[in-house]
Design an enzyme around this catalytic site. Structure first.
Site, PDB file in Angstrom:
ATOM      1  CE  LYS A 176      -1.668   2.749   3.054  1.00 11.69           C
ATOM      2  NZ  LYS A 176      -1.520   3.956   2.302  1.00 11.69           N
ATOM      3  N   GLY A 227       6.525   4.940   8.686  1.00 11.97           N
ATOM      4  CA  GLY A 227       5.770   6.147   8.663  1.00 11.97           C
ATOM      5  C   GLY A 227       5.937   6.981   9.930  1.00 11.97           C
ATOM      6  CB  SER A 228       4.423   9.808  11.456  1.00 14.30           C
ATOM      7  OG  SER A 228       3.074   9.519  11.304  1.00 14.30           O
ATOM      8  CB  THR A 231       0.583   6.924  11.252  1.00 17.62           C
ATOM      9  OG1 THR A 231       0.517   8.290  10.877  1.00 17.62           O
ATOM     10  CG2 THR A 231      -0.365   5.948  10.444  1.00 17.62           C
ATOM     11  N   GLY A 232       1.861   5.127  13.487  1.00 19.70           N
ATOM     12  CA  GLY A 232       2.503   3.856  13.932  1.00 19.70           C
ATOM     13  C   GLY A 232       2.142   3.325  15.338  1.00 19.70           C
ATOM     14  CD  GLU A 249      12.200   0.224  10.574  1.00 21.47           C
ATOM     15  OE1 GLU A 249      12.782   1.047  11.151  1.00 21.47           O
ATOM     16  OE2 GLU A 249      12.910  -0.760  10.619  1.00 21.47           O
ATOM     17  CB  CYS A 283      13.257   8.309   9.180  1.00 25.29           C
ATOM     18  SG  CYS A 283      14.246   6.976   8.290  1.00 25.29           S
ATOM     19  CD  GLU A 380      10.746  12.922  11.709  1.00 27.47           C
ATOM     20  OE1 GLU A 380       9.618  12.685  11.975  1.00 27.47           O
ATOM     21  OE2 GLU A 380      11.455  12.269  10.998  1.00 27.47           O
TER      22      GLU A 380
HETATM   23  P1  NAD Z   1       2.233   8.626   7.790  1.00 22.97           P
HETATM   24  O1  NAD Z   1       2.390   8.056   9.154  1.00 22.97           O
HETATM   25  O2  NAD Z   1       1.502   9.857   7.856  1.00 22.97           O
HETATM   26  O3  NAD Z   1       1.800   7.574   6.483  1.00 22.97           O
HETATM   27  C1  NAD Z   1       2.853   6.486   6.405  1.00 22.97           C
HETATM   28  C2  NAD Z   1       1.815   5.466   5.768  1.00 22.97           C
HETATM   29  O4  NAD Z   1       0.698   5.250   6.574  1.00 22.97           O
HETATM   30  C3  NAD Z   1       1.185   6.122   4.494  1.00 22.97           C
HETATM   31  O5  NAD Z   1       1.126   5.100   3.475  1.00 22.97           O
HETATM   32  C4  NAD Z   1      -0.361   6.345   4.888  1.00 22.97           C
HETATM   33  O6  NAD Z   1      -1.372   6.252   3.854  1.00 22.97           O
HETATM   34  C5  NAD Z   1      -0.647   5.322   5.994  1.00 22.97           C
HETATM   35  N1  NAD Z   1      -1.536   5.373   7.069  1.00 22.97           N
HETATM   36  C6  NAD Z   1      -1.943   6.560   7.548  1.00 22.97           C
HETATM   37  N2  NAD Z   1      -2.887   6.310   8.427  1.00 22.97           N
HETATM   38  C7  NAD Z   1      -2.872   5.034   8.696  1.00 22.97           C
HETATM   39  C8  NAD Z   1      -3.617   4.085   9.475  1.00 22.97           C
HETATM   40  N3  NAD Z   1      -4.596   4.620  10.584  1.00 22.97           N
HETATM   41  N4  NAD Z   1      -3.717   3.125   9.300  1.00 22.97           N
HETATM   42  C9  NAD Z   1      -2.777   2.307   8.506  1.00 22.97           C
HETATM   43  N5  NAD Z   1      -1.937   3.141   7.774  1.00 22.97           N
HETATM   44  C10 NAD Z   1      -2.173   4.510   7.665  1.00 22.97           C
HETATM   45  O7  NAD Z   1       3.889   9.156   7.298  1.00 22.97           O
HETATM   46  P2  NAD Z   1       4.584   9.777   6.113  1.00 22.97           P
HETATM   47  O8  NAD Z   1       3.842  11.218   6.543  1.00 22.97           O
HETATM   48  O9  NAD Z   1       4.122   9.208   4.859  1.00 22.97           O
HETATM   49  O10 NAD Z   1       5.847   9.727   6.402  1.00 22.97           O
HETATM   50  C11 NAD Z   1       6.893  10.585   7.130  1.00 22.97           C
HETATM   51  C12 NAD Z   1       7.254   9.919   8.663  1.00 22.97           C
HETATM   52  O11 NAD Z   1       7.720   8.497   8.482  1.00 22.97           O
HETATM   53  C13 NAD Z   1       8.234  10.761   9.203  1.00 22.97           C
HETATM   54  O12 NAD Z   1       7.936  10.753  10.583  1.00 22.97           O
HETATM   55  C14 NAD Z   1       9.504  10.061   8.933  1.00 22.97           C
HETATM   56  O13 NAD Z   1      10.626  10.012  10.166  1.00 22.97           O
HETATM   57  C15 NAD Z   1       8.899   8.656   9.097  1.00 22.97           C
HETATM   58  N6  NAD Z   1       9.836   7.412   8.088  1.00 22.97           N
HETATM   59  C16 NAD Z   1      10.344   6.518   8.970  1.00 22.97           C
HETATM   60  C17 NAD Z   1      11.418   5.919   8.422  1.00 22.97           C
HETATM   61  C18 NAD Z   1      11.958   4.967   9.180  1.00 22.97           C
HETATM   62  O14 NAD Z   1      12.517   3.860   8.545  1.00 22.97           O
HETATM   63  N7  NAD Z   1      12.113   4.647  10.458  1.00 22.97           N
HETATM   64  C19 NAD Z   1      11.524   6.033   7.065  1.00 22.97           C
HETATM   65  C20 NAD Z   1      11.059   6.833   6.359  1.00 22.97           C
HETATM   66  C21 NAD Z   1      10.046   7.878   7.144  1.00 22.97           C
END
Ligand code: NAD
Length: 478
Positions: A176, A227-228, A231-232, A249, A283, A380
């Protein structure tokens, strides 16, 4: 790789059971360099997800029985095909993500290195005991259907890292992409249909409702999420309902500690680049720069001079280093953070004001020694704004570096290797570098401490996250 047709990067489909499918509703991403709409992409429904899960379950039965060698062969063929389409992928990545073409090509280059590198890792069974009477063996068996939830900053490498880890260990996977950056991921999986049986690798584009459908689905057995942090936490809570395996992650706010003995001229280009690559939307970029007070003034002056040489512009223009940030939400978040420069009385040594432009462009900004409590240090940014902070006492700077709830990466820079490694040993993060930052490899685990994540990706440990442990007690006679 001669018999696979070159990809057409003008139309984009879901991939379900190796078929390219559409949906009645479509949406589109935005090119962040000019805010124009990118091509339409599907908006997947629960029904699309159910079909994909069914296909993935069916495919799992056969795929789980294939050998590592067979899987490796398919993965290599896919990597070769990505290489053959590299220009199309790089242009599409720049179109959807905004990063300059050079950085898109870098991400694509890492991607095929990761495919080949991950698929080179051996996952041996462990013989725990073997006697005349019995044998006890620990095996690592695939889990089943994996859901990969991908962010928008490194959509290619991060999707592929999950795909390879899943299918190399015998699982099937449904990807996704982020709704902001679905284009390359859809094409990567379309290309994969040439090399993998139906249902092994699938991709669904959708809106914000699709992620929660993945985490709620009873027949998806593992979620790999990047992701963030916010959301994690939602993902982990949702996965608890069906006790899915979860790898998270998440975000970081990496400190880099610069000691007083460094060769300033040598490290400035490295520090500048490692703070601002991908418009600081990585990240594990340097996001808090602690510089020893003895060299602070010279360091700041030279860093400002270096960053001024990096060109801001369209990703398609030669020599651009700073493209736009990826989306309007991020742009608005950055504007809000920039407003703290005024409200908190911070001192920009470079930049500091976001002017209106035709895209989501933000001037590279350096904040001169803000208080530790300021938002630009605590949050961040995910935008090109870097706080540079003074330190004098080793224990105190380590405490400041470790003070946040994040712990993704951190680094120490010094000519004195013994001193640097002593300090590195005390840093609380999943990766720690001495005299570098952001070095990564497919054979090397990557993950966060504290709220930066749960589990790791990549390396043998990452691959084992896609396996169930199975202990076999094998009695040779009754
Ligand atoms: P985000 O959390 O907004 O979205 C990430 C993904 O989750 C997207 O595909 C989104 O559609 C999906 N999503 C959103 N809400 C959801 C839910 N309730 N259930 C399931 N999936 C959902 O993150 P972003 O804004 O796309 O990415 C930026 C963030 O990601 C930053 O905080 C960055 O530090 C982090 N990041 C971490 C790593 C790592 O490996 N640690 C790598 C890249 C980015």
């Amino acid at each position: 790789m001669t018999d696979v047709k070159p990809l057409d990067f003008s139309t984009f489909h879901n991939v379900i059971n190796n078929e390219l499918t559409t949906t009645s509703e479509t949406r589109h991403g935005i090119n962040p360099a000019n805010t124009q709409p990118n091509p339409p992409v599907p908006v997947s429904t629960q029904d699309d997800l159910d079909k994909a899960v069914k296909a993935a379950q069916a495919a799992f039965k056969g795929w789980a029985k294939t050998s590592f060698e067979e899987r490796r062969k398919a993965l290599h063929a896919w990597a070769d095909a990505i290489d053959s389409n590299i220009d199309g992928f790089a242009q599409t990545l720049t179109m959807e993500q905004g990063k300059p073409l050079t950085q898109s090509s870098m991400e694509l280059g890492m991607t095929t290195t990761w495919i080949r590198g991950l698929a080179a890792i051996e996952i041996p069974d462990t013989v725990i005991e073997e006697t005349e009477d019995r044998k006890i063996v620990q095996r690592h068996v695939p889990i089943g259907v994996v859901g990969a939830i991908v962010p928008w900053n490194f959509p290619v490498l991060l999707a592929v890292g999950k795909i390879v880890s899943a299918v190399y260990t015998g699982n099937t996977i449904i990807v996704k992409p982020s709704p902001f950056t679905p284009y390359c991921d859809l094409k990567l999986v379309e290309l994969a249909t040439n090399f993998f049986p139906p249902g092994v690798i699938q991709c669904l584009s959708g809106d914000e409702s699709l992620g929660p459908m993945f985490t709620a689905h009873p027949r998806i057995e593992k979620i790999s999420f990047t992701g963030s942090i916010a959301t994690g936490k939602r993902v982990m809570a949702a996965c608890a309902t069906t006790l899915k395996r979860v790898t998270l992650e998440l975000g970081g706010n990496d400190p880099a500690i610069i000691c007083d003995d460094v060769d300033i001229d040598v490290i400035i280009p490295k520090i500048g680049t490692l703070s601002y690559l991908c418009c600081s939307q990585i990240c594990m970029m340097i996001k808090r720069l602690y510089v020893h007070e003895k060299i602070y003034d010279e360091f700041l002056e030279k860093l400002v001079a270096f960053v001024k040489t990096l060109k801001v512009g369209q990703g398609t223009e030669a020599d651009t280093f700073f493209g736009p940030v990826q989306n309007e939400m991020q742009y608005e978040k950055a504007k809000d953070l920039f407003s703290s420069i005024g409200t908190e009385n911070l001192k920009p040594a470079l930049g500091g004001t976001i002017e209106n432009s035709s895209g989501y462009f933000i001037p590279p900004t350096i904040i001169d020694n803000p208080p530790e409590t300021s938002r630009v240090v605590q949050e961040e940014p995910f935008a090109p704004i870097l706080p540079i902070l003074k330190w004098s006492d080793e224990d105190e700077v380590l405490e400041r570096a470790n003070a946040l709830e994040t712990g993704l990466g951190s680094s120490v820079w010094s000519k004195d290797f013994e001193r640097a490694t002593r300090m590195a040993d005390q840093l609380q993060s999943g990766c720690v570098w001495v005299n570098s930052h952001f070095d990564l490899g497919p054979n090397t685990p990557f993950g966060g401490h504290k709220q930066s994540g749960m589990g790791v990706e990549w390396g043998l440990t990452g691959l084992l996250g896609y396996c169930n442990s199975q202990t076999q007690w094998l009695k040779k006679s009754f």
